[in-house]
Design a protein around this motif. Structure first.
Motif, PDB file in Angstrom:
ATOM      1  N   VAL A 100      19.071  47.914  53.307  1.00 31.41           N
ATOM      2  CA  VAL A 100      19.896  48.836  54.096  1.00 31.41           C
ATOM      3  C   VAL A 100      19.566  50.281  53.746  1.00 31.41           C
ATOM      4  O   VAL A 100      19.361  51.126  54.631  1.00 31.41           O
ATOM      5  CB  VAL A 100      21.397  48.540  53.864  1.00 31.41           C
ATOM      6  N   ASN A 101      19.500  50.583  52.446  1.00 25.51           N
ATOM      7  CA  ASN A 101      19.208  51.957  52.018  1.00 25.51           C
ATOM      8  C   ASN A 101      17.843  52.411  52.515  1.00 25.51           C
ATOM      9  O   ASN A 101      17.687  53.558  52.981  1.00 25.51           O
ATOM     10  CB  ASN A 101      19.253  52.056  50.483  1.00 25.51           C
ATOM     11  N   TRP A 102      16.853  51.522  52.426  1.00 28.17           N
ATOM     12  CA  TRP A 102      15.504  51.898  52.844  1.00 28.17           C
ATOM     13  C   TRP A 102      15.443  52.126  54.351  1.00 28.17           C
ATOM     14  O   TRP A 102      14.824  53.090  54.814  1.00 28.17           O
ATOM     15  CB  TRP A 102      14.511  50.801  52.436  1.00 28.17           C
ATOM     16  N   LEU A 103      16.084  51.259  55.114  1.00 27.65           N
ATOM     17  CA  LEU A 103      16.083  51.426  56.574  1.00 27.65           C
ATOM     18  C   LEU A 103      16.794  52.708  56.987  1.00 27.65           C
ATOM     19  O   LEU A 103      16.340  53.423  57.896  1.00 27.65           O
ATOM     20  CB  LEU A 103      16.744  50.212  57.231  1.00 27.65           C
ATOM     21  N   GLN A 104      17.879  53.025  56.333  1.00 29.24           N
ATOM     22  CA  GLN A 104      18.577  54.277  56.638  1.00 29.24           C
ATOM     23  C   GLN A 104      17.706  55.488  56.323  1.00 29.24           C
ATOM     24  O   GLN A 104      17.697  56.476  57.072  1.00 29.24           O
ATOM     25  CB  GLN A 104      19.894  54.341  55.863  1.00 29.24           C
ATOM     26  N   ALA A 105      16.930  55.397  55.248  1.00 27.12           N
ATOM     27  CA  ALA A 105      16.017  56.491  54.903  1.00 27.12           C
ATOM     28  C   ALA A 105      14.922  56.635  55.953  1.00 27.12           C
ATOM     29  O   ALA A 105      14.529  57.759  56.300  1.00 27.12           O
ATOM     30  CB  ALA A 105      15.401  56.235  53.525  1.00 27.12           C
ATOM     31  N   GLN A 106      14.431  55.509  56.485  1.00 24.93           N
ATOM     32  CA  GLN A 106      13.406  55.573  57.528  1.00 24.93           C
ATOM     33  C   GLN A 106      13.968  56.184  58.812  1.00 24.93           C
ATOM     34  O   GLN A 106      13.288  56.933  59.506  1.00 24.93           O
ATOM     35  CB  GLN A 106      12.849  54.170  57.817  1.00 24.93           C
ATOM     36  N   ALA A 107      15.218  55.860  59.121  1.00 25.46           N
ATOM     37  CA  ALA A 107      15.859  56.440  60.315  1.00 25.46           C
ATOM     38  C   ALA A 107      15.990  57.946  60.173  1.00 25.46           C
ATOM     39  O   ALA A 107      15.817  58.687  61.148  1.00 25.46           O
ATOM     40  CB  ALA A 107      17.223  55.791  60.538  1.00 25.46           C
ATOM     41  N   ARG A 108      16.289  58.405  58.955  1.00 26.65           N
ATOM     42  CA  ARG A 108      16.402  59.859  58.739  1.00 26.65           C
ATOM     43  C   ARG A 108      15.058  60.553  58.922  1.00 26.65           C
ATOM     44  O   ARG A 108      15.011  61.751  59.222  1.00 26.65           O
ATOM     45  CB  ARG A 108      16.954  60.138  57.339  1.00 26.65           C
ATOM     46  N   ARG A 109      13.985  59.809  58.782  1.00 28.03           N
ATOM     47  CA  ARG A 109      12.646  60.361  59.020  1.00 28.03           C
ATOM     48  C   ARG A 109      12.238  60.225  60.490  1.00 28.03           C
ATOM     49  O   ARG A 109      11.076  60.441  60.838  1.00 28.03           O
ATOM     50  CB  ARG A 109      11.626  59.648  58.133  1.00 28.03           C
ATOM     51  N   SER A 110      13.177  59.820  61.325  1.00 28.91           N
ATOM     52  CA  SER A 110      12.970  59.699  62.787  1.00 28.91           C
ATOM     53  C   SER A 110      11.904  58.662  63.140  1.00 28.91           C
ATOM     54  O   SER A 110      11.192  58.810  64.143  1.00 28.91           O
ATOM     55  CB  SER A 110      12.598  61.056  63.394  1.00 28.91           C
ATOM     56  N   ARG A 111      11.798  57.625  62.339  1.00 28.04           N
ATOM     57  CA  ARG A 111      10.851  56.576  62.666  1.00 28.04           C
ATOM     58  C   ARG A 111      11.486  55.592  63.642  1.00 28.04           C
ATOM     59  O   ARG A 111      12.676  55.331  63.590  1.00 28.04           O
ATOM     60  CB  ARG A 111      10.410  55.857  61.384  1.00 28.04           C
ATOM     61  N   ARG A 112      10.667  55.072  64.531  1.00 23.13           N
ATOM     62  CA  ARG A 112      11.164  54.087  65.489  1.00 23.13           C
ATOM     63  C   ARG A 112      11.475  52.793  64.740  1.00 23.13           C
ATOM     64  O   ARG A 112      10.739  52.396  63.835  1.00 23.13           O
ATOM     65  CB  ARG A 112      10.132  53.839  66.584  1.00 23.13           C
ATOM     66  N   LEU A 113      12.536  52.137  65.156  1.00 27.83           N
ATOM     67  CA  LEU A 113      12.995  50.938  64.459  1.00 27.83           C
ATOM     68  C   LEU A 113      13.072  49.756  65.418  1.00 27.83           C
ATOM     69  O   LEU A 113      13.394  49.919  66.598  1.00 27.83           O
ATOM     70  CB  LEU A 113      14.367  51.175  63.825  1.00 27.83           C
ATOM     71  N   GLY A 114      12.774  48.595  64.881  1.00 29.61           N
ATOM     72  CA  GLY A 114      12.846  47.397  65.704  1.00 29.61           C
ATOM     73  C   GLY A 114      13.080  46.168  64.857  1.00 29.61           C
ATOM     74  O   GLY A 114      13.205  46.244  63.629  1.00 29.61           O
ATOM     75  N   SER A 115      13.120  45.020  65.511  1.00 27.39           N
ATOM     76  CA  SER A 115      13.369  43.775  64.797  1.00 27.39           C
ATOM     77  C   SER A 115      12.884  42.610  65.624  1.00 27.39           C
ATOM     78  O   SER A 115      12.714  42.720  66.848  1.00 27.39           O
ATOM     79  CB  SER A 115      14.860  43.618  64.496  1.00 27.39           C
ATOM     80  N   ILE A 116      12.657  41.493  64.938  1.00 25.34           N
ATOM     81  CA  ILE A 116      12.315  40.248  65.620  1.00 25.34           C
ATOM     82  C   ILE A 116      13.158  39.120  65.024  1.00 25.34           C
ATOM     83  O   ILE A 116      13.576  39.183  63.876  1.00 25.34           O
ATOM     84  CB  ILE A 116      10.812  39.911  65.505  1.00 25.34           C
ATOM     85  N   ARG A 164      14.701  52.105  69.801  1.00 22.62           N
ATOM     86  CA  ARG A 164      14.992  50.805  69.211  1.00 22.62           C
ATOM     87  C   ARG A 164      14.372  49.716  70.084  1.00 22.62           C
ATOM     88  O   ARG A 164      14.550  49.711  71.304  1.00 22.62           O
ATOM     89  CB  ARG A 164      16.502  50.564  69.106  1.00 22.62           C
ATOM     90  N   ALA A 165      13.664  48.788  69.450  1.00 26.25           N
ATOM     91  CA  ALA A 165      13.060  47.665  70.165  1.00 26.25           C
ATOM     92  C   ALA A 165      13.379  46.390  69.395  1.00 26.25           C
ATOM     93  O   ALA A 165      12.870  46.188  68.292  1.00 26.25           O
ATOM     94  CB  ALA A 165      11.551  47.848  70.284  1.00 26.25           C
ATOM     95  N   THR A 166      14.241  45.572  69.943  1.00 27.43           N
ATOM     96  CA  THR A 166      14.709  44.381  69.242  1.00 27.43           C
ATOM     97  C   THR A 166      14.402  43.140  70.070  1.00 27.43           C
ATOM     98  O   THR A 166      14.546  43.142  71.287  1.00 27.43           O
ATOM     99  CB  THR A 166      16.219  44.457  68.963  1.00 27.43           C
ATOM    100  N   SER A 167      14.003  42.087  69.384  1.00 26.49           N
ATOM    101  CA  SER A 167      13.591  40.871  70.078  1.00 26.49           C
ATOM    102  C   SER A 167      14.287  39.658  69.496  1.00 26.49           C
ATOM    103  O   SER A 167      14.629  39.631  68.313  1.00 26.49           O
ATOM    104  CB  SER A 167      12.072  40.709  69.949  1.00 26.49           C
ATOM    105  N   SER A 168      14.477  38.647  70.331  1.00 28.18           N
ATOM    106  CA  SER A 168      14.944  37.357  69.826  1.00 28.18           C
ATOM    107  C   SER A 168      13.764  36.660  69.156  1.00 28.18           C
ATOM    108  O   SER A 168      12.737  37.283  68.886  1.00 28.18           O
ATOM    109  CB  SER A 168      15.524  36.530  70.973  1.00 28.18           C
ATOM    110  N   GLY A 169      13.875  35.360  68.903  1.00 24.15           N
ATOM    111  CA  GLY A 169      12.883  34.692  68.073  1.00 24.15           C
ATOM    112  C   GLY A 169      11.808  33.951  68.838  1.00 24.15           C
ATOM    113  O   GLY A 169      11.584  34.179  70.018  1.00 24.15           O
TER     114      GLY A 169
END
Length: 380
Positions: A100-116, A164-169
């Protein structure tokens, strides 16, 4: 006369970090990375670079028991453009405070986030999906709705909402990555990747996961589950609502209340949705004529079918069929001056000292002998 021709600009590849959670699903990870590899191969240069990551750089177990040794730990300061969280079984147990801490830090750097798969759980727990539309594997849908009410969860295969780009499995990440690659570098490249993977139809953002109704309702409504099963088994010759009510020994009025209370629609509307959804599958995946599709889904006339289809999906069946036609691929080109220039451009990208080496360059180097290498012209 002086030659003023200039070499093509050396555009840096997009760099993605795949954060592996314990018990991630291997098929989803492969479905996300393989399109990037093939994009590089068909373009003949490094469009994408990727790294697999874990908190401490140690091996992570996939849900099938295989262990994957990541390229780096999250403590390595990589110049990432995007981060994709790779989830799988029991994400509520695999997501740690450090994630959680690392992802929040990446968001503060304006990096695009996603998940699968179920990686959306980690982003939601970090508060990074609040107000965003997001997709997750249907098995995790109910739990996420309960745990993260600020997230606009969707049953779509994948959701792309701003950064944000999120995907199912399963193979859904393949569809999401093909869509993103198409946006970045054009439809021809996306279609070329599909062809290489023998992937007949790229599913779009509007395609839905088939969420088992028993998973949504649990075991509390056996009569409703039985009625829906009857509907699904009788799409070509629909059963009347009175007959459905008789099958499960309820009145027509009780049947109406049952659907309104649990599915927020009338039984006739739900039945129509099942038939139209089936029709859409047939239009997209078979050569059946529109008349044949209408008949197979219980519509007595083609005009009535077209009217219902347009009202529900916002597009007539004929246009749906046209939009599903295969895209012609750009014919391969010889490895002449243009390809040689691409090779020089690819060779120019070397790993920054003290950074882990991405597998993208070695995969690209191995692909140079393939007949498809540099076979797709990218849009300017």
């Amino acid at each position: 006369m002086t030659n003023t021709a200039q070499a093509p600009p050396k555009v840096a590849p997009q760099t993605l970090g795949f954060l592996l959670l314990e018990n991630f699903t291997l098929i989803s990870l492969a479905s996300a990375i393989e399109p990037l590899r093939m994009a590089n191969q068909l373009a003949g240069r490094e469009l994408y670079r990727w790294y697999t990551l874990s908190l401490d750089g140690s091996a992570v177990s996939a849900s099938d028991g295989m262990k994957v040794t990541p390229d780096a730990s999250t403590t390595v300061p990589l110049a990432l453009d995007s981060i994709i969280v790779c989830g799988g079984v029991a994400p509520h147990r695999s997501v740690q405070r450090e994630h959680v801490n690392w992802l929040q830090a990446q968001a503060r750097r304006s990096r695009r986030l996603g998940s699968i798969c179920t990686g959306s759980w980690a982003l939601a727990r970090a508060g990074l999906l609040d107000g965003y539309e997001a997709s997750v594997h249907w098995e995790c849908l109910a739990a996420m709705q309960e745990a993260f009410p600020k997230v606009a969860l969707s049953t779509r295969l994948f959701s792309i909402d701003h950064d944000r780009a999120t995907s199912s499995g399963g193979t859904a990440p393949l569809d999401m990555m093909l869509t993103l690659i198409g946006r970045d570098h054009g439809r021809e490249l996306s279609a070329g990747i599909s062809e290489m993977f023998i992937y007949d139809r790229v599913r779009g953002e509007q395609d839905q996961q088939r969420v088992p109704l028993k998973h949504v309702l649990g075991t509390t409504q056996p009569r409703l589950l039985e009625i829906v099963a009857l509907m699904e088994a009788n799409l070509e010759e629909p059963i009347s609502l009175d007959e459905l009510a008789d099958y499960v020994n309820v009145s027509r009025r009780q049947l109406e209340r049952l659907f309104q209370k649990n599915l927020s629609c009338s039984p006739s509307r739900y039945y129509l949705k099942l038939r139209l959804t089936r029709a859409r599958q047939l239009l997209k995946q078979t050569p059946m004529s529109i008349i044949e599709v209408a008949s197979a889904c219980g519509f007595v006339s083609t005009p009535h079918f077209s009217k219902c289809y347009r009202e529900y999906f916002g597009i007539p069946p004929r246009d749906e069929r046209l939009s599903s036609s295969a895209v012609e691929l750009v014919p391969p080109v010889r490895l002449g001056e243009e390809a040689a220039s691409m090779l020089q451009t690819a060779s120019a990208f070397e790993a920054v000292p003290d950074e882990p080496v991405s597998g993208a360059l070695s995969a690209l180097d191995q692909a140079r002998g393939e007949p498809t290498y540099a076979s797709v012209r990218l849009r300017s």
